[in-house]
Motif scaffolding. Structure first.
Motif, short mmCIF file in Angstrom:
data_model
loop_
_atom_site.label_atom_id
_atom_site.label_comp_id
_atom_site.label_asym_id
_atom_site.label_seq_id
_atom_site.Cartn_x
_atom_site.Cartn_y
_atom_site.Cartn_z
N ARG A 1 -16.11 60.21 32.95
CA ARG A 1 -16.27 61.47 32.23
C ARG A 1 -17.73 61.91 32.18
O ARG A 1 -18.02 63.10 32.13
N ALA A 2 -18.64 60.95 32.19
CA ALA A 2 -20.06 61.29 32.16
C ALA A 2 -20.57 61.68 33.54
O ALA A 2 -21.73 62.12 33.68
N GLY A 3 -19.73 61.52 34.57
CA GLY A 3 -20.14 61.85 35.92
C GLY A 3 -21.08 60.84 36.55
O GLY A 3 -21.76 61.14 37.54
N ASP A 4 -21.09 59.62 36.00
CA ASP A 4 -21.98 58.58 36.51
C ASP A 4 -21.25 57.78 37.59
O ASP A 4 -20.89 56.61 37.41
N PHE A 5 -21.05 58.41 38.74
CA PHE A 5 -20.27 57.79 39.81
C PHE A 5 -20.99 56.61 40.43
O PHE A 5 -20.36 55.65 40.88
N ALA B 1 -11.96 70.87 45.05
CA ALA B 1 -13.11 70.85 44.14
C ALA B 1 -12.67 71.05 42.69
O ALA B 1 -13.11 70.32 41.79
N LEU B 2 -11.81 72.03 42.45
CA LEU B 2 -11.34 72.27 41.09
C LEU B 2 -10.47 71.13 40.58
O LEU B 2 -10.54 70.73 39.41
N LEU B 3 -9.63 70.58 41.45
CA LEU B 3 -8.77 69.47 41.04
C LEU B 3 -9.61 68.22 40.75
O LEU B 3 -9.26 67.43 39.86
N PHE B 4 -10.70 68.04 41.48
CA PHE B 4 -11.60 66.93 41.18
C PHE B 4 -12.18 67.07 39.78
O PHE B 4 -12.24 66.11 39.01
N ARG B 5 -12.58 68.28 39.42
CA ARG B 5 -13.06 68.52 38.05
C ARG B 5 -11.96 68.25 37.04
O ARG B 5 -12.20 67.67 35.97
N TYR B 6 -10.75 68.67 37.36
CA TYR B 6 -9.59 68.44 36.48
C TYR B 6 -9.42 66.94 36.21
O TYR B 6 -9.15 66.51 35.09
N LEU B 7 -9.60 66.12 37.24
CA LEU B 7 -9.34 64.68 37.13
C LEU B 7 -10.50 63.91 36.50
O LEU B 7 -10.31 62.78 36.04
N THR B 8 -11.69 64.50 36.46
CA THR B 8 -12.86 63.73 36.04
C THR B 8 -13.59 64.24 34.82
O THR B 8 -14.38 63.50 34.23
N LEU C 1 -8.76 75.18 33.95
CA LEU C 1 -9.17 74.83 35.30
C LEU C 1 -8.06 75.11 36.30
O LEU C 1 -8.30 75.64 37.40
N LEU C 2 -6.84 74.76 35.93
CA LEU C 2 -5.71 74.97 36.84
C LEU C 2 -5.45 76.45 37.06
O LEU C 2 -5.03 76.85 38.15
N ASP C 3 -5.68 77.26 36.04
CA ASP C 3 -5.49 78.71 36.20
C ASP C 3 -6.44 79.27 37.26
O ASP C 3 -6.12 80.27 37.91
N SER C 4 -7.60 78.64 37.41
CA SER C 4 -8.52 79.08 38.46
C SER C 4 -7.91 78.86 39.84
O SER C 4 -8.14 79.65 40.76
#
Length: 759
Positions: A558-562, A636-643, A654-657
């Protein structure tokens, strides 16, 4: 030498007890368990030593110029000092043991030691002083007083919902639960302050007895004199203050966290709902008037299921307490994450979040009460108590209990089931192993021999009498049955994931780390993901715990610390002798790899999770992640959705986008439909899910079952049945078939229930 000789025995006792504690997990470091053991031991030691010292001083007439009061008070002070110094022995032993056994929080350990043994020694010494001044058989009265407080604790545990207790001698008992987090609470500090006040009152009353009563007077006469003196002159103010304090503490004991009566809990929750067989207590923030009717229907449905399994009539009213959070449940009854039943009082205590998963299990304990032993209304065998509940509940994970048991046996990690079915052996294993094996064994006995002998052994624990065979002979039959079951590679994966975690007795700094993990979970809930990941990382580095690693992976994602996730995967998971035990972490590791541009590794990790099929939610997440990565238009949007978020309303945005144009986006529609159903927007979710027909098999089965659940809540029971049946065309595993059949049974039952109750 006159002082050393009487102390030889307590010195030896403290040293032997402390050294013995170093040999047992949970007791071998400075923490709650060790402090509680020392507090109980020190209470008797301090009380007896003080009684002996005061009695000797009172009977010593060698210095007639010194009054009996001064001699006795001086003896008490010296005895108290010696008793406190004696506590240094177990403390030093455990501090020395810290060189060999990890102590994650010495400061908290010292805090527990100060609050439990130190305060207990002060109180026990004060009580010993009072008993020596007031009673001839002082030791006997002292022991009776201790036993009376223990009896009061047992009564509270039996007659009230609370499973925790506070006591002058051992300090605090959290109850027998699977909750690992245990820290120093404000209630414990308050209680120990009150304990010290009461100790001071006992010393004061002992001095009044010594000053105003004849030394050889009978106890009743001393008591009468004491009562008279306590209300004379300035003493009346002290007596009044003590009486007021006792009354106030007793009256507000619930609010102070020192006790929880049923009435107090009911008042705190605030709402109740009655059915023919239940009185449900809940919070207004948990359920609306419409929702509580569904909860009530589920209670009655589960009750009917269990009655049909056990073939027993049931006429009692069950009290069901549903808590809005684990924190409130912990505060009110002493068990946060552990749901409990009290068969003797017909109560179940469950959090709102775990209601669907545990209601049936806890109700089995209550309905089996008539077959249990008198008073406790249950079996003495924890294996039979929990095994029966698991056997009737049957729904645990993505496989049947028999499949899990067969896989454990095949892999070679299944312990001796006869130990699990004993009085104490159940808790010695990891809880998941004990529950699953006991449930499989009890289900085998029920299917092979019927319910009647199982319920007979539930009361007697005599397998020969109930089955005409020994326990070992029955175990051999069960093993032969398990040997006929095929074990797939995916079953072995499930064993590695679910059954290789140690019980609390084998964990390092279990209490401290669990408390830190709770703090991290609060930070995660507040979306402070960097703080959460740091706390979880610290816990993992200290204890190498599964829960800490899970929390770190989720927080860092969630912090984006991949980079941190990838480093943890490379240094811990991939280098493990058995990496599959960390299979749930393959999903965040895969998402991190995707975020770092390594799609090949991500796809391999997602595919591995899908093949293992450990749980419905984990398999679905893996398939969604794999499908999303292959969706060129929405990746790209689904990646944001998942993370980025776990909040459904934000996810829908996000999904509406993705759905803003006219193109038929399959995965975004599926995810939005499920999110709408989770938000109880049944019709909107159904509208989207009905438009989909080309999903991968696991997602298609989820789609059909989700639609069935939505139609069920819309009371379109016949349509719901049809969708559940259709899901078996996609997923017809044993567990899927069981769940679908139960849903169909629920549809039929609720159709009749609502028709009957709304006339």
């Amino acid at each position: 030498m006159s002082y050393v000789r009487p102390l030889f025995f307590p010195i030896t006792l403290y040293l032997v007890a402390a050294i013995a504690c170093t040999r047992f997990p949970l007791l071998n470091y400075l923490g709650y368990e060790f402090s509680a053991v020392v507090a109980l031991l020190a209470s008797f030691t301090a009380g007896f030593l003080t009684i002996s010292a005061v009695k000797r001083a009172a009977e010593n007439d060698a210095h007639p110029e010194s009054s009996i009061l001064h001699r006795s008070l001086d003896a008490f002070k010296k005895s108290l000092g010696r008793n406190l110094l004696l506590l240094l022995l177990p403390l030093l032993v455990m501090l020395a043991n810290a060189l060999f056994v990890k102590n994650c929080s010495l400061l908290e350990g010292v805090g527990f030691f100060a609050l439990l043994p130190v305060v207990s020694v002060v109180f026990a010494s004060a009580l010993g002083f009072f008993c020596a001044a007031h009673y001839r058989p002082a030791r006997t009265i002292f022991v009776l007083f201790v036993l009376a407080t223990f009896a009061e604790v047992l009564a509270v545990g039996y007659f009230t919902p609370a499973i925790f207790s506070y006591n002058f001698f051992y300090g605090y008992f959290p109850g027998f639960t699977y909750d690992e987090a245990l820290g120093i609470s404000r209630s414990l500090i308050l209680f120990r302050i009150l304990t010290l006040i009461l100790a001071a009152a006992l010393v004061w009353m002992a001095q009044l007895v010594l000053a105003h009563a004849e030394r050889n007077a009978p106890a009743w006469e001393k008591g009468t004199t004491l009562l008279g003196v306590m209300v004379q002159g300035k003493n009346v103010f002290v007596t009044g203050a003590l009486a007021t304090l006792i009354i106030v503490v007793w009256w507000f004991r619930g609010e102070l966290g020192l006790d929880s009566t049923a009435r107090f809990i009911q008042h705190t929750l605030g709402r109740q709902h009655a059915t023919p067989h239940f009185r449900i207590y809940y919070s207004a923030e948990s359920y609306s008037d419409e929702e509580i009717r569904w909860v009530a229907a589920e209670h009655e449905f589960r009750l009917q299921q269990i009655r049909d399994e056990l073939h027993v009539p049931f006429q009692r009213t069950i009290e069901s307490y549903i808590y809005p959070s684990a924190e409130m449940k912990q505060r009110l009854i002493g068990a946060g994450s552990t749901n409990i039943a009290k068969p003797w009082s017909g109560q179940v205590h469950i959090t709102q979040q775990s209601l669907d998963a545990t209601l049936k299990h806890e109700l089995v304990h209550v309905l089996a009460a008539p077959f249990g032993l008198p008073v406790i209304r249950a079996s003495l065998s924890t294996g039979l108590v929990e095994g029966l509940a698991m056997a009737i509940e049957w729904d645990w994970g993505n496989r049947t209990l028999h499949q899990y048991a067969a896989a454990m046996k095949k892999v070679g990690i299944a312990p001796d089931i006869s130990a699990i079915m004993s009085f104490t052996g159940f808790a010695a294993q990891s809880s998941s192993i004990s529950y699953v094996l006991a449930g499989s064994f009890c289900r085998f006995l029920m299917d092979t021999y019927g319910v009647r002998p199982v319920m007979l052994v539930y009361r007697t624990n005599d397998y020969e009498k109930a089955f005409g065979k020994s326990l070992h002979a029955l175990i051999d039959e069960w093993h032969a049955f398990l040997g006929t079951m095929p074990v797939a590679d995916s079953d072995r994966d499930a064993v590695d994931v679910l059954f290789r975690r140690p019980p609390i007795f084998r964990k390092v700094c279990a209490r401290v780390i669990a408390g830190r993990n709770k703090e991290a979970a609060r930070a995660f809930a507040q979306r402070d993901y960097h703080t959460a990941s740091a706390l979880y990382r610290q816990s993992f580095e200290e204890g190498r715990g599964y829960e800490a690693l899970s929390g770190f992976m989720a927080s860092a994602l969630r912090a984006g610390d991949f980079v941190a996730i990838r480093a943890m995967y490379d240094s811990v998971i991939s280098r493990s002798e058995n990496p599959v035990q960390y299979l749930p972490f393959f999903v965040p590791a895969g998402l991190a790899a995707w975020g770092l541009g390594d799609r090949q590794t991500a796809a391999a990790l997602f595919a591995r999770v899908r093949a293992a099929d450990v749980s419905e939610s984990l398999t679905e997440t893996a398939v969604v992640s794999l499908t999303a990565m292959q969706d060129s238009a929405n990746a790209a949007l689904l990646f944001r959705y998942l993370t980025t978020t776990t909040v459904d309303s934000e996810r829908i945005a996000l999904l509406d986008s993705c759905l803003s144009d006219s193109v038929h986006h399959v995965l975004p529609m599926y995810l939005k439909g499920k999110a709408l159903v989770r938000m109880k927007r049944w019709n909107e979710g159904l509208s989207l899910l009905r438009r989909l027909h080309t999903l991968p098999p696991p997602l298609e089965a989820h789609r059909l079952r989700t639609m069935g659940a939505a139609l069920f809540r819309l009371r379109q029971f016949e349509d719901a049945r049809a969708y559940f049946w259709r899901s078996l065309n996609v997923d017809a595993s044993d567990v899927a078939r069981y769940r679908v059949e139960e849903w169909i049974e629920r549809c039929d039952w609720n159709k009749q229930y609502f028709a009957r109750t709304e006339r």
